[in-house]
Design a protein around this motif. Structure first.
Motif, PDB file in Angstrom:
ATOM      1  N   ALA A 173       0.831  -1.204   0.000  1.00  0.00           N
ATOM      2  CA  ALA A 173       0.000   0.000   0.000  1.00  0.00           C
ATOM      3  C   ALA A 173       0.869   1.260   0.000  1.00  0.00           C
ATOM      4  N   THR A 174       1.931   1.267   0.789  1.00  0.00           N
ATOM      5  CA  THR A 174       2.756   2.474   0.910  1.00  0.00           C
ATOM      6  C   THR A 174       3.567   2.708  -0.365  1.00  0.00           C
ATOM      7  N   VAL A 175       4.163   1.635  -0.884  1.00  0.00           N
ATOM      8  CA  VAL A 175       4.983   1.788  -2.098  1.00  0.00           C
ATOM      9  C   VAL A 175       4.089   2.035  -3.317  1.00  0.00           C
ATOM     10  N   GLY A 176       3.009   1.241  -3.426  1.00  0.00           N
ATOM     11  CA  GLY A 176       2.141   1.304  -4.611  1.00  0.00           C
ATOM     12  C   GLY A 176       1.464   2.649  -4.791  1.00  0.00           C
ATOM     13  N   GLN A 177       1.318   3.407  -3.707  1.00  0.00           N
ATOM     14  CA  GLN A 177       0.730   4.741  -3.837  1.00  0.00           C
ATOM     15  C   GLN A 177       1.678   5.700  -4.546  1.00  0.00           C
ATOM     16  N   LYS A 178       2.976   5.441  -4.389  1.00  0.00           N
ATOM     17  CA  LYS A 178       3.955   6.427  -4.861  1.00  0.00           C
ATOM     18  C   LYS A 178       4.738   5.998  -6.096  1.00  0.00           C
ATOM     19  N   PHE A 179       4.940   4.668  -6.241  1.00  0.00           N
ATOM     20  CA  PHE A 179       5.825   4.197  -7.326  1.00  0.00           C
ATOM     21  C   PHE A 179       5.152   3.134  -8.178  1.00  0.00           C
ATOM     22  N   GLN A 180       5.661   3.015  -9.421  1.00  0.00           N
ATOM     23  CA  GLN A 180       5.275   1.887 -10.260  1.00  0.00           C
ATOM     24  C   GLN A 180       6.543   1.253 -10.825  1.00  0.00           C
ATOM     25  N   PHE A 181       6.407   0.021 -11.300  1.00  0.00           N
ATOM     26  CA  PHE A 181       7.587  -0.753 -11.691  1.00  0.00           C
ATOM     27  C   PHE A 181       7.487  -1.240 -13.127  1.00  0.00           C
ATOM     28  N   ASP A 182       8.648  -1.264 -13.819  1.00  0.00           N
ATOM     29  CA  ASP A 182       8.706  -1.836 -15.173  1.00  0.00           C
ATOM     30  C   ASP A 182       9.736  -2.960 -15.198  1.00  0.00           C
ATOM     31  N   TRP A 183       9.385  -4.013 -15.906  1.00  0.00           N
ATOM     32  CA  TRP A 183      10.322  -5.128 -16.147  1.00  0.00           C
ATOM     33  C   TRP A 183      10.835  -4.951 -17.565  1.00  0.00           C
ATOM     34  N   GLU A 184      12.143  -4.772 -17.699  1.00  0.00           N
ATOM     35  CA  GLU A 184      12.652  -4.392 -19.022  1.00  0.00           C
ATOM     36  C   GLU A 184      13.403  -5.505 -19.739  1.00  0.00           C
ATOM     37  N   ASN A 185      13.403  -6.709 -19.150  1.00  0.00           N
ATOM     38  CA  ASN A 185      14.092  -7.825 -19.809  1.00  0.00           C
ATOM     39  C   ASN A 185      13.121  -8.597 -20.695  1.00  0.00           C
ATOM     40  N   ASP A 186      13.679  -9.314 -21.694  1.00  0.00           N
ATOM     41  CA  ASP A 186      12.805 -10.129 -22.549  1.00  0.00           C
ATOM     42  C   ASP A 186      12.445 -11.437 -21.870  1.00  0.00           C
ATOM     43  N   GLU A 187      13.403 -11.958 -21.112  1.00  0.00           N
ATOM     44  CA  GLU A 187      13.211 -13.274 -20.504  1.00  0.00           C
ATOM     45  C   GLU A 187      12.523 -13.152 -19.143  1.00  0.00           C
ATOM     46  N   ALA A 188      11.743 -14.193 -18.801  1.00  0.00           N
ATOM     47  CA  ALA A 188      11.155 -14.241 -17.449  1.00  0.00           C
ATOM     48  C   ALA A 188      12.249 -14.650 -16.448  1.00  0.00           C
ATOM     49  N   ILE A 189      12.015 -14.422 -15.160  1.00  0.00           N
ATOM     50  CA  ILE A 189      13.005 -14.849 -14.159  1.00  0.00           C
ATOM     51  C   ILE A 189      13.044 -16.380 -14.088  1.00  0.00           C
ATOM     52  N   GLU A 190      14.183 -16.883 -13.627  1.00  0.00           N
ATOM     53  CA  GLU A 190      14.304 -18.321 -13.392  1.00  0.00           C
ATOM     54  C   GLU A 190      14.459 -18.523 -11.895  1.00  0.00           C
ATOM     55  N   LEU A 191      13.696 -19.431 -11.331  1.00  0.00           N
ATOM     56  CA  LEU A 191      13.745 -19.601  -9.870  1.00  0.00           C
ATOM     57  C   LEU A 191      14.899 -20.493  -9.445  1.00  0.00           C
ATOM     58  N   GLU A 192      15.368 -20.223  -8.227  1.00  0.00           N
ATOM     59  CA  GLU A 192      16.477 -20.996  -7.665  1.00  0.00           C
ATOM     60  C   GLU A 192      16.176 -21.206  -6.181  1.00  0.00           C
ATOM     61  N   PRO A 193      16.244 -22.436  -5.697  1.00  0.00           N
ATOM     62  CA  PRO A 193      15.935 -22.634  -4.295  1.00  0.00           C
ATOM     63  C   PRO A 193      17.162 -22.483  -3.410  1.00  0.00           C
ATOM     64  N   ARG A 194      17.133 -21.548  -2.489  1.00  0.00           N
ATOM     65  CA  ARG A 194      18.060 -21.604  -1.353  1.00  0.00           C
ATOM     66  C   ARG A 194      17.134 -22.031  -0.236  1.00  0.00           C
TER      67      ARG A 194
END
Ligand code: HEM
Length: 461
Positions: free
Chosen positions: A424-445
């Protein structure tokens, strides 16, 4: 009892499944399930075989209906001594009873203001148009929240780097390469873990001493003298912090009486369990929103309508229904705790297979959360699926980001409140863009991570 062990997926002849697992654990789990079904055995060269379970019925059985037959793994005890996460039996019951009231919703709500303040302080460091890796950024924020609320100590953005590194290093115990090696081998990761716990113990001792001073100071203040030296002490709400409660328990001469080491174990456990998990949930949430701009817009609309530009209060948060669904969906698709480990305390039969005594088992939360038998389009991020009707019909254990049964997460309410405050606090003030072509790849720690981090471009709204 059946004498048949679960099947093992095909592996390399000598190193068996270890090589495949250490290289890419999530792909390994997927392949193993399609080859072997809901229960399989991971054959490892240097340690005992590990058994993996991927159906909600198994969670029900192992965490609830047959809970006495399974215990925590020795790994956790070795890492966290007598902290709540690892301790067992009567001692666990006493600790859980002592700590539980601190995590009730009514108690936790008193932390809302501090959570908002920490988030706003961090946002002051953000620069329009910069690209930020959300994984470390959210970890810094959740550590600041944890210290400010439960420990009563301010962590200022940009400071206390050594302490932040130490908190980060707690994960090192659980790197996949360490899982497949016997615990006595001093891998570099394990050495880093030991250095981290040493550093955190020093910090915790200092905080405990400061706490004693604080108690003395407030006594002095009552008798007229003032002290203004403790600049790092967090602004206190009326909600008492964990540190003070633990200190009280130490001074009580009853069965909950704690040693200094046990208090340290408890606080280190909270640092380990209580910040990276929520940080992962938040980082993946921002990623999911950046890659689904229509959902991000829907979030903004809800925040603007309900909050009208003001900082969120606890009561406001109750009206953020879509925000809540976003969090539920992020915890489903990217569960921060992707697997729950246990040890069979005796020979047991599960699903027609024998699990030998003293062997480690894993409940694969991520696999269950992404199973098409329980979720339509399981790999799609769809917050709107979380209707009351859907939740009612869902298998009780098909959604278990916080585990289940008596060892369920004590910090659930804290984490959910924090996630909502931050969104709620961040979303009121900022927005985000993903600028890569590829999706993230998950890694388990020990928690779920993205292999390449989560770099997002931030823009002021
Ligand atoms: C999104 C954030 C979080 C997730 C996904 C999460 C997940 C979990 C899970 C799955 C367990 C059960 C582990 C098991 O059965 O072996 C657990 C236990 C625990 N969690 Fe959390 N957790 C989160 C946040 C927190 C926070 C904020 C705190 C503390 C401030 C916390 C403290 C603990 C503790 C102490 C336990 C052990 C409880 C016991 O054994 O009685 N967690 N958590």
């Amino acid at each position: 009892m059946s004498s048949q062990l679960p099947p093992a997926p095909s592996g390399y002849p000598v190193l068996k499944n270890a090589v495949q697992f250490a290289r890419d654990p999530f792909t390994f789990v997927e392949r193993a399930t399609s080859e072997c079904g809901d229960i399989y055995r991971m054959a490892l060269p240097a340690v005992d075989d590990v058994f993996v379970f991927t159906h909600p019925d198994h969670l029900d059985r192992i965490l609830v209906s047959d809970v006495e037959a399974f215990g925590k793994t020795e790994d956790y005890q070795r890492a966290f001594g007598n902290g709540l996460l690892s301790v067992e039996g009567q001692k666990w019951r006493q600790q859980r009873d002592m700590l539980q009231p601190l995590f009730y919703r009514d108690h936790i709500r008193g932390y809302t203001e501090q959570m908002v303040a920490c988030t706003e302080r961090r946002l002051e460091t953000w620069i329009e148009g910069e690209t930020l890796d959300m994984e470390p950024e959210m970890k810094n924020l959740t550590l600041e929240v944890l210290f400010s609320t439960l420990f009563g100590r301010s962590l200022v953005p940009g400071e206390d780097q050594e302490l932040r590194d130490a908190a980060d290093g707690l994960n090192e115990w659980f790197t996949p390469s360490s899982w497949i090696l016997p615990p006595w081998i001093p891998t570099p990761a394990r050495r880093r873990f030991n250095q981290s716990t040493k550093r955190l113990r020093q910090e915790v001792r200092r905080l405990l001493e400061e706490g004693n001073d604080r108690t003395r100071i407030s006594g002095d203040e009552a008798s007229g003298s003032k002290d203004q030296s403790n600049s790092k002490q967090a602004a206190h709400s009326n909600t008492p912090d964990l540190l003070t409660q633990l200190q009280k328990a130490r001074n009580r001469a009853d069965e909950t009486d704690l040693t200094i080491e046990e208090i340290e174990d408890q606080l280190i456990t909270m640092v380990f369990a209580g910040h990276e998990t929520t940080a992962a949930a938040l980082a993946f949430t921002w990623y999911a929103l950046a890659t689904n701009p229509d959902l991000q817009e829907q979030l903004h609309t809800e925040l603007d309508t309900v909050l009208d530009g003001d900082s969120p209060t606890y009561d406001d948060l109750q009206n953020l229904e879509f925000t809540e669904r976003i969090i539920s969906e992020a915890l489903r698709l990217y569960p921060p705790v992707h697997t729950i480990p246990r040890r069979a305390l005796t020979d047991v039969e599960v699903g027609g297979y024998r699990i030998p005594e003293d062997h480690e088992i894993h409940l694969s939360i991520i696999h269950i959360h992404r199973d098409g038998r329980f979720y339509d389009e399981p790999l799609a991020f769809r917050p709107e699926r979380w209707t009351d009707e859907f939740e009612e019909e869902l298998h009780d254990f098909a959604y278990a980001p916080f585990g289940g049964g008596r060892r369920t997460c004590i910090g659930r309410e804290f984490a959910l409140l924090e996630a909502k405050v931050v969104l709620a606090t961040v979303g009121q003030k900022f927005q985000f863009d993903w600028e890569n072509d590829e999706a993230i790849e998950l890694e388990p720690r020990v928690t779920t991570r993205s292999k390449e981090g989560i770099p997002l471009r931030i823009r002021q709204r």
